[in-house]
Design an enzyme around this catalytic site. Structure first.
Site, PDB file in Angstrom:
ATOM      1  N   ARG A 190      -0.869  -9.113  13.134  1.00 42.66           N
ATOM      2  CA  ARG A 190      -1.386  -7.988  12.336  1.00 42.66           C
ATOM      3  C   ARG A 190      -2.184  -8.508  11.144  1.00 42.66           C
ATOM      4  NH1 ARG A 190       3.971  -5.321  10.966  1.00 42.66           N
ATOM      5  NH2 ARG A 190       2.793  -3.842   9.734  1.00 42.66           N
ATOM      6  N   ARG A 242      11.675  -6.307   5.383  1.00 39.46           N
ATOM      7  CA  ARG A 242      11.560  -4.842   5.367  1.00 39.46           C
ATOM      8  C   ARG A 242      12.568  -4.217   6.330  1.00 39.46           C
ATOM      9  NH1 ARG A 242       5.829  -1.992   5.851  1.00 39.46           N
ATOM     10  NH2 ARG A 242       5.725  -2.894   7.929  1.00 39.46           N
ATOM     11  N   ARG A 278      -9.190   1.355   8.513  1.00 37.93           N
ATOM     12  CA  ARG A 278      -8.915  -0.053   8.760  1.00 37.93           C
ATOM     13  C   ARG A 278     -10.084  -0.738   9.455  1.00 37.93           C
ATOM     14  NH1 ARG A 278      -2.840   0.716   8.909  1.00 37.93           N
ATOM     15  NH2 ARG A 278      -1.888  -1.317   9.073  1.00 37.93           N
ATOM     16  N   ARG A 316      11.352  -2.933  11.756  1.00 37.99           N
ATOM     17  CA  ARG A 316      10.364  -2.329  12.649  1.00 37.99           C
ATOM     18  C   ARG A 316      10.067  -3.302  13.786  1.00 37.99           C
ATOM     19  NH1 ARG A 316       5.562  -0.069   8.906  1.00 37.99           N
ATOM     20  NH2 ARG A 316       4.376  -1.079  10.558  1.00 37.99           N
ATOM     21  N   LYS A 372       0.836  -1.219   0.000  1.00 39.78           N
ATOM     22  CA  LYS A 372       0.000   0.000   0.000  1.00 39.78           C
ATOM     23  C   LYS A 372       0.866   1.262   0.000  1.00 39.78           C
ATOM     24  CE  LYS A 372      -1.958  -0.640   4.049  1.00 39.78           C
ATOM     25  NZ  LYS A 372      -1.472  -1.901   4.575  1.00 39.78           N
TER      26      LYS A 372
HETATM   27  P1  AMP Z   1       1.248   0.444   9.152  1.00 36.89           P
HETATM   28  O1  AMP Z   1       2.533   1.179   8.981  1.00 36.89           O
HETATM   29  O2  AMP Z   1       0.171   0.931   8.229  1.00 36.89           O
HETATM   30  O3  AMP Z   1       1.431  -1.055   9.100  1.00 36.89           O
HETATM   31  O4  AMP Z   1       0.721   0.787  10.645  1.00 36.89           O
HETATM   32  C1  AMP Z   1       1.506   0.463  11.777  1.00 36.89           C
HETATM   33  C2  AMP Z   1       0.634   0.399  13.008  1.00 36.89           C
HETATM   34  O5  AMP Z   1       0.019   1.684  13.237  1.00 36.89           O
HETATM   35  C3  AMP Z   1      -0.535  -0.567  12.950  1.00 36.89           C
HETATM   36  O6  AMP Z   1      -0.137  -1.908  13.259  1.00 36.89           O
HETATM   37  C4  AMP Z   1      -1.469   0.020  14.007  1.00 36.89           C
HETATM   38  O7  AMP Z   1      -1.016  -0.255  15.320  1.00 36.89           O
HETATM   39  C5  AMP Z   1      -1.296   1.518  13.760  1.00 36.89           C
HETATM   40  N1  AMP Z   1      -2.262   2.008  12.763  1.00 36.89           N
HETATM   41  C6  AMP Z   1      -1.995   2.490  11.518  1.00 36.89           C
HETATM   42  N2  AMP Z   1      -3.116   2.844  10.885  1.00 36.89           N
HETATM   43  C7  AMP Z   1      -4.143   2.584  11.738  1.00 36.89           C
HETATM   44  C8  AMP Z   1      -5.562   2.709  11.667  1.00 36.89           C
HETATM   45  N3  AMP Z   1      -6.178   3.199  10.570  1.00 36.89           N
HETATM   46  N4  AMP Z   1      -6.294   2.320  12.746  1.00 36.89           N
HETATM   47  C9  AMP Z   1      -5.716   1.838  13.857  1.00 36.89           C
HETATM   48  N5  AMP Z   1      -4.384   1.665  13.987  1.00 36.89           N
HETATM   49  C10 AMP Z   1      -3.593   2.050  12.943  1.00 36.89           C
END
Ligand code: AMP
Length: 218
Positions: free
Chosen positions: A175, A131, A97, A164, A20
């Site tokens: 996740r 990553r 999400r 990360r 994404k």
């Molecule tokens: P990402 O980099 O998109 O994988 O996001 C990393 C982490 O940020 C996720 O595992 C969640 O803990 C938090 N996060 C990101 N976007 C959201 C969202 N829309 N709703 C809730 N938590 C989020």
């Protein structure tokens, strides 16, 4: 390019690791449109030690979703800054999400299209385990298909690269499972509105990018 492409309001959905962020960044550059990644926004808040960052960190480190009220409030602010309620476009990555978030978003703005990048759990684990992120500037790399020029160092700022905290195999699986559970409602929400476009994520980055551009041009 069609009228839709001049300032589209777009969302890119998909499992963690589906690509994404990569697609949103390419598209943002091509269309000269702001790219809003909730993950990047939250990580920046954690780095800066803000109140939002402190509240979000424990959820993020565990691989859990940050509660809806926190993330919806933060995104509403960012969308206002990006001109979300005016004619300016944007590309959202990592938001919404949950169905709750999707409903909150639709009461704030009218989206043009939602892309769903699809990928299997095995491929997600393989990709996310490879990553690496720059500890200083936050730039993303992937040892499988986008490695840094010098091992372990950022091409842009030379700082050290690291995995990360939430990219460990057990947190990745958590996740992914969470994503499976939450995403169906969001996908159906957009499918019913006729704005969901599904794309196979197991293709080269450039081909997915082209598929997105072709859809926007239709
Ligand atoms: P990402 O980099 O998109 O994988 O996001 C990393 C982490 O940020 C996720 O595992 C969640 O803990 C938090 N996060 C990101 N976007 C959201 C969202 N829309 N709703 C809730 N938590 C989020």
């Amino acid at each position: 390019m069609s009228a839709l492409c001049s300032s589209p309001k777009l969302v890119i959905l998909g499992a963690p690791g589906a690509g994404k962020g990569t697609q949103a960044a390419l598209l943002a550059e091509k269309l000269n449109t702001p790219h809003l990644s909730t993950g990047d926004i939250l990580r920046e808040e954690v780095r800066k030690g803000t109140e939002l960052g402190k509240r979000a960190q424990e959820y993020m480190d565990r691989g859990d979703l940050v509660p809806d009220d926190i993330i919806i409030g933060a995104m509403n602010e960012r969308l206002k800054e990006a001109g979300g309620s005016t004619s300016n476009g944007f590309i959202l990555d990592g938001f919404p999400r949950t169905l709750e978030q999707a409903k909150a978003l639709s009461s704030a703005v009218q989206l043009d299209l939602v892309f769903l990048v699809k990928l299997s759990q095995d491929e997600v684990v393989r990709r996310l385990s490879a990553r690496r992120v720059c500890e200083r500037c936050g730039r993303n790399y992937n040892l499988l298909f986008n490695p840094p020029q010098e091992e372990g160092r950022c091409d842009l700022c030379g700082a050290a690269l690291a995995s990360r905290v939430d990219d460990s195999p057990e947190v990745i699986r958590r996740r992914y499972q969470l994503h499976r559970k939450q995403s169906k409602g969001v996908e159906d929400f957009y499918r019913e509105q006729g704005i969901l476009q599904e794309i196979e994520g197991d293709q080269p980055i450039a081909e997915i990018h082209q598929a997105i551009l072709d859809t926007l041009n239709d």
